[in-house]
Design a protein around this motif. Structure first.
Motif, PDB file in Angstrom:
ATOM      1  N   ASN A  89     -20.742 -28.097   8.322  1.00 52.06           N
ATOM      2  CA  ASN A  89     -20.544 -28.844   9.570  1.00 52.06           C
ATOM      3  C   ASN A  89     -20.787 -30.313   9.294  1.00 52.06           C
ATOM      4  N   PHE A  90     -19.887 -31.131   9.781  1.00 46.52           N
ATOM      5  CA  PHE A  90     -19.985 -32.567   9.549  1.00 46.52           C
ATOM      6  C   PHE A  90     -20.387 -33.286  10.826  1.00 46.52           C
ATOM      7  N   GLU A  91     -21.351 -34.160  10.700  1.00 43.95           N
ATOM      8  CA  GLU A  91     -21.746 -35.070  11.767  1.00 43.95           C
ATOM      9  C   GLU A  91     -21.689 -36.459  11.148  1.00 43.95           C
ATOM     10  N   VAL A 119     -29.143 -19.310   4.110  1.00 43.27           N
ATOM     11  CA  VAL A 119     -29.714 -20.626   3.803  1.00 43.27           C
ATOM     12  C   VAL A 119     -28.987 -21.660   4.648  1.00 43.27           C
ATOM     13  N   VAL A 120     -29.784 -22.486   5.336  1.00 42.17           N
ATOM     14  CA  VAL A 120     -29.240 -23.603   6.112  1.00 42.17           C
ATOM     15  C   VAL A 120     -29.820 -24.874   5.505  1.00 42.17           C
ATOM     16  N   LEU A 121     -28.933 -25.772   5.083  1.00 45.71           N
ATOM     17  CA  LEU A 121     -29.361 -27.036   4.476  1.00 45.71           C
ATOM     18  C   LEU A 121     -28.928 -28.200   5.341  1.00 45.71           C
ATOM     19  N   ASN A 122     -29.870 -29.072   5.686  1.00 44.81           N
ATOM     20  CA  ASN A 122     -29.548 -30.338   6.328  1.00 44.81           C
ATOM     21  C   ASN A 122     -29.618 -31.379   5.218  1.00 44.81           C
ATOM     22  N   HIS A 123     -28.456 -31.875   4.797  1.00 42.43           N
ATOM     23  CA  HIS A 123     -28.395 -32.766   3.642  1.00 42.43           C
ATOM     24  C   HIS A 123     -29.020 -34.133   3.921  1.00 42.43           C
ATOM     25  N   LYS A 141     -24.954 -25.096  19.785  1.00 45.13           N
ATOM     26  CA  LYS A 141     -25.347 -25.581  18.464  1.00 45.13           C
ATOM     27  C   LYS A 141     -26.827 -25.302  18.214  1.00 45.13           C
ATOM     28  N   TYR A 142     -27.174 -24.023  18.342  1.00 42.71           N
ATOM     29  CA  TYR A 142     -28.571 -23.606  18.283  1.00 42.71           C
ATOM     30  C   TYR A 142     -28.711 -22.372  17.398  1.00 42.71           C
ATOM     31  N   PHE A 143     -29.744 -22.354  16.537  1.00 43.04           N
ATOM     32  CA  PHE A 143     -30.069 -21.213  15.681  1.00 43.04           C
ATOM     33  C   PHE A 143     -31.268 -20.481  16.251  1.00 43.04           C
ATOM     34  N   PHE A 144     -31.288 -19.159  16.070  1.00 42.72           N
ATOM     35  CA  PHE A 144     -32.494 -18.409  16.388  1.00 42.72           C
ATOM     36  C   PHE A 144     -32.557 -17.154  15.531  1.00 42.72           C
ATOM     37  N   SER A 145     -33.788 -16.715  15.255  1.00 45.09           N
ATOM     38  CA  SER A 145     -34.004 -15.540  14.422  1.00 45.09           C
ATOM     39  C   SER A 145     -35.364 -14.949  14.744  1.00 45.09           C
ATOM     40  N   ASP A 168     -29.028 -28.717  13.350  1.00 43.19           N
ATOM     41  CA  ASP A 168     -29.386 -29.580  12.220  1.00 43.19           C
ATOM     42  C   ASP A 168     -30.838 -29.384  11.774  1.00 43.19           C
ATOM     43  N   LEU A 169     -31.473 -28.316  12.245  1.00 44.61           N
ATOM     44  CA  LEU A 169     -32.861 -27.936  11.941  1.00 44.61           C
ATOM     45  C   LEU A 169     -33.895 -28.862  12.569  1.00 44.61           C
TER      46      LEU A 169
END
Length: 185
Positions: A89-91, A119-123, A141-145, A168-169
């Motif tokens: 994903n690009f911002e 794996v989620v990477l925020n560069h 645009k939300y993660f949950f686990s 984006d964590l």
């Protein structure tokens, strides 16, 4: 006499084949329903590379070795990625990369479920989330686990079970943390 039998036999065969061909229909909906009833995908793509654009600007890329399209399901259409997935994903210039061994993406709800070595990477922020199971709401645009996770940032590493954050964590909520190791500055 055998020539007459041979001609009769060939005529019956041609008539039978002609009737069979004209009895077939090309109704697309019937084909879709048949595939759905047998739990078969309507399409399969190997080594898929898909670019998403918004107003002419690339917003994300999807890369997968195998994509199965089950959009023929009436109630819960979905795409399956049985051999893994990579989403970038690009911002602006910065990007977030999401990888996993298996994924399902439900088109009606825009919820994706990613499992196995997620794996989620925020560069930009150099942060990384690692877990075995992650749900992703693409609309918000939300993660949950609710699985065990490790979140590594520039300042520390957080371990726990249960996690929520923006895509984006940032703005994360770590549940049931089991330890926090401070790194040296």
């Amino acid at each position: 006499m055998s020539s007459s039998k041979n001609i009769l036999h060939k005529s019956i065969t041609v008539l039978f084949i002609t009737v069979m061909l004209f009895s077939c229909s090309n109704n697309t909906q019937e084909v879709r329903d048949f595939l759905a009833s047998k739990n078969l995908p309507i399409g399969v793509a190997k080594d898929a590379f898909h670019v998403y654009k918004d107003s002419g600007r690339i917003t994300s890329k999807l890369i997968t070795p195998l994509l199965r399209d089950f959009s023929n399901r009436k109630q819960h259409p979905y795409n399956e990625f049985p051999k893994g997935i990579k989403i970038i994903n690009f911002e602006g210039k910065d990007s977030v990369t999401i990888t996993g061994n298996y994924a399902l993406s439900y088109s009606k709800t825009s919820i994706s479920e990613i499992t196995g070595n997620v794996v989620v990477l925020n560069h930009k922020e150099q942060s990384k989330l690692e877990t075995e199971h992650l749900l992703w709401d693409q609309n918000t645009k939300y993660f949950f686990s609710e699985a065990a996770f490790t979140l590594t940032t520039l300042k520390d590493t957080i371990y726990g079970v249960g996690f929520e954050s923006k895509e984006d964590l940032s703005m994360h909520l770590a549940k049931k943390t089991t330890g926090k190791l401070e790194t040296t500055e």
